[in-house]
Design an enzyme around this catalytic site. Sequence first.
Site, PDB file in Angstrom:
ATOM      1  N   GLU A 115      32.885  31.857  29.310  1.00  0.00           N
ATOM      2  CA  GLU A 115      32.584  30.433  29.409  1.00  0.00           C
ATOM      3  C   GLU A 115      31.283  30.156  30.173  1.00  0.00           C
ATOM      4  O   GLU A 115      31.297  29.541  31.252  1.00  0.00           O
ATOM      5  CB  GLU A 115      33.744  29.672  30.059  1.00  0.00           C
ATOM      6  CG  GLU A 115      35.052  29.806  29.280  1.00  0.00           C
ATOM      7  CD  GLU A 115      36.206  29.021  29.900  1.00  0.00           C
ATOM      8  OE1 GLU A 115      36.047  28.471  30.995  1.00  0.00           O
ATOM      9  OE2 GLU A 115      37.271  28.973  29.289  1.00  0.00           O
ATOM     10  N   GLU A 175      41.660  32.817  25.482  1.00  0.00           N
ATOM     11  CA  GLU A 175      42.470  32.033  26.433  1.00  0.00           C
ATOM     12  C   GLU A 175      43.055  30.838  25.704  1.00  0.00           C
ATOM     13  O   GLU A 175      42.345  30.152  24.956  1.00  0.00           O
ATOM     14  CB  GLU A 175      41.620  31.457  27.571  1.00  0.00           C
ATOM     15  CG  GLU A 175      41.161  32.432  28.597  1.00  0.00           C
ATOM     16  CD  GLU A 175      40.339  31.743  29.696  1.00  0.00           C
ATOM     17  OE1 GLU A 175      40.535  30.536  29.963  1.00  0.00           O
ATOM     18  OE2 GLU A 175      39.482  32.444  30.267  1.00  0.00           O
TER      19      GLU A 175
HETATM   20  O1  IFM Z   1      41.550  29.038  34.795  1.00  0.00           O
HETATM   21  C1  IFM Z   1      40.559  28.763  33.866  1.00  0.00           C
HETATM   22  C2  IFM Z   1      39.834  30.051  33.488  1.00  0.00           C
HETATM   23  O2  IFM Z   1      39.280  30.650  34.596  1.00  0.00           O
HETATM   24  C3  IFM Z   1      38.732  29.738  32.511  1.00  0.00           C
HETATM   25  N1  IFM Z   1      39.209  28.973  31.406  1.00  0.00           N
HETATM   26  C4  IFM Z   1      40.005  27.819  31.672  1.00  0.00           C
HETATM   27  C5  IFM Z   1      41.139  28.159  32.610  1.00  0.00           C
HETATM   28  C6  IFM Z   1      41.983  26.905  32.910  1.00  0.00           C
HETATM   29  O3  IFM Z   1      41.214  25.955  33.542  1.00  0.00           O
END
Ligand code: IFM
Length: 454
Positions: free
Chosen positions: A164, A362
């Site tokens: 990200e 994720e």
């Molecule tokens: O916890 C975060 C992660 O570190 C990166 N993506 C989003 C998740 C939830 O906010």
Amino acid sequence: MTREFPAGFRWGTATAAYQVEGSTTADGRGPSIWDTFAAQPGRVLDGATGERACEHYLRYAEDIGLLNELGIPHYRFSVAWSRVMPDGRTIEPRGLAFYDRLVDKLLERGITPMLTLYHWDLPQALQDAGGWPNRDLAGYFADYAQTVHKALGDRVRQWTTINEPFCAAFIGYGNGDHAPGIQDEGAALVAAHNLLLAHGHATRAIRANGGDGQEVSIVLNFSPVLTDVDDSAHREAARKFDFLHNRFFLDPLLGRGYPAALLEDLAHLGTLEPAIADGDLDLIAQPLDLLGVNYYAPTRAVPLDAPEADSNCPLPGLRGMDVQPPRGDVTSFGWEQRPESFTDLLLWLHEHCPELPLVVAENGAAFADEVVDGRVHDEKRVRYFAEHIGAVHDAIERGADVRGYLAWSLLDNFEWARGYTQRFGIVHVDFETQERVLKDSARFFADVVARNGL
Ligand code: IFM
């Protein structure tokens, strides 16, 4: 009837170093920007820090044991740059040794490691040298990538350069809600470009090291944009948000450069175009083996009548548009639950880059969980997973090339500026006693994995 996933589909869970490891001064680890930021009053809710987090540095074997018990075959983790290189440049063998132990333990338990090199925890020494707006960091990152790859590349096949970059750049340097807490929209764009350069350099360095069957990816977070009205003003508001959130990073990685309309949207800040040197776009566009996709929620966009009017849009430089509050069911974080946007996103990605296989790196939801009689009945999260894994299945049925799904997260953990208030884990963590309790969602997810389907 089981809705089955393709053979070989990769199921797993994910964590990130600063969110779970703790032991922030152990074995020579240097401070990262998150140590500095969390120590500043008012930056993180309740003054929380990652000093203990989930004590994963000490309890990694126990946590891998949980994965093993649940039959989850992949584990995505990140390496803390400041553990391996406390000042960002000098190797600390004891830090590297931790990841060596972690990888060996995973392999001993039959779990495939998926390694992310950067999940936001820049060594503070490199922030002192200017942080991501300094393009020298791209070269330092390549040296770091090469070091970690030399140490672990014989056992780790799946490499992600950066998680990200959107958040690292735009939240870290734009609105300042994340470390290093800088509010400078122009610098945020330069940081974003340099993160892409870092990805390009590191990808080249990893490939130069060689090794069999190595896969290199980057993980991007996407938010599909919705509007209530289908007219040109709303379409333009959505276009602006979509281009900055969803295409700023993707298009250069695909070799298409920054979208021209986006460069125009951002021209008034006057920083991005001067930061792009000859050859940068070629370097960024290294061939990828996979694209990691993070999805949590859509965004609702509206035009503003007066282009200069105040906006709640958290993205740097966007004018003439605003974002609206979420609707319907939301998570404890306040994020809208809309699985159909997930399907749309995966189908759009398939259309936009048909040659690039996707892995959901994720997806998950935070809810306020409680342990009652030794159990956590997190039915909202179970429903969230069922709907969102179903949405991935829908996309695959309609042609998207999705190769895996990783639940965020294995453990409740340090949720950045929200501290310990947002529980994303399928395993409950008592942050006082460090006791782990499997939630119902862990059993649900284990069942999905065992059937390779819903
Ligand atoms: O916890 C975060 C992660 O570190 C990166 N993506 C989003 C998740 C939830 O906010």
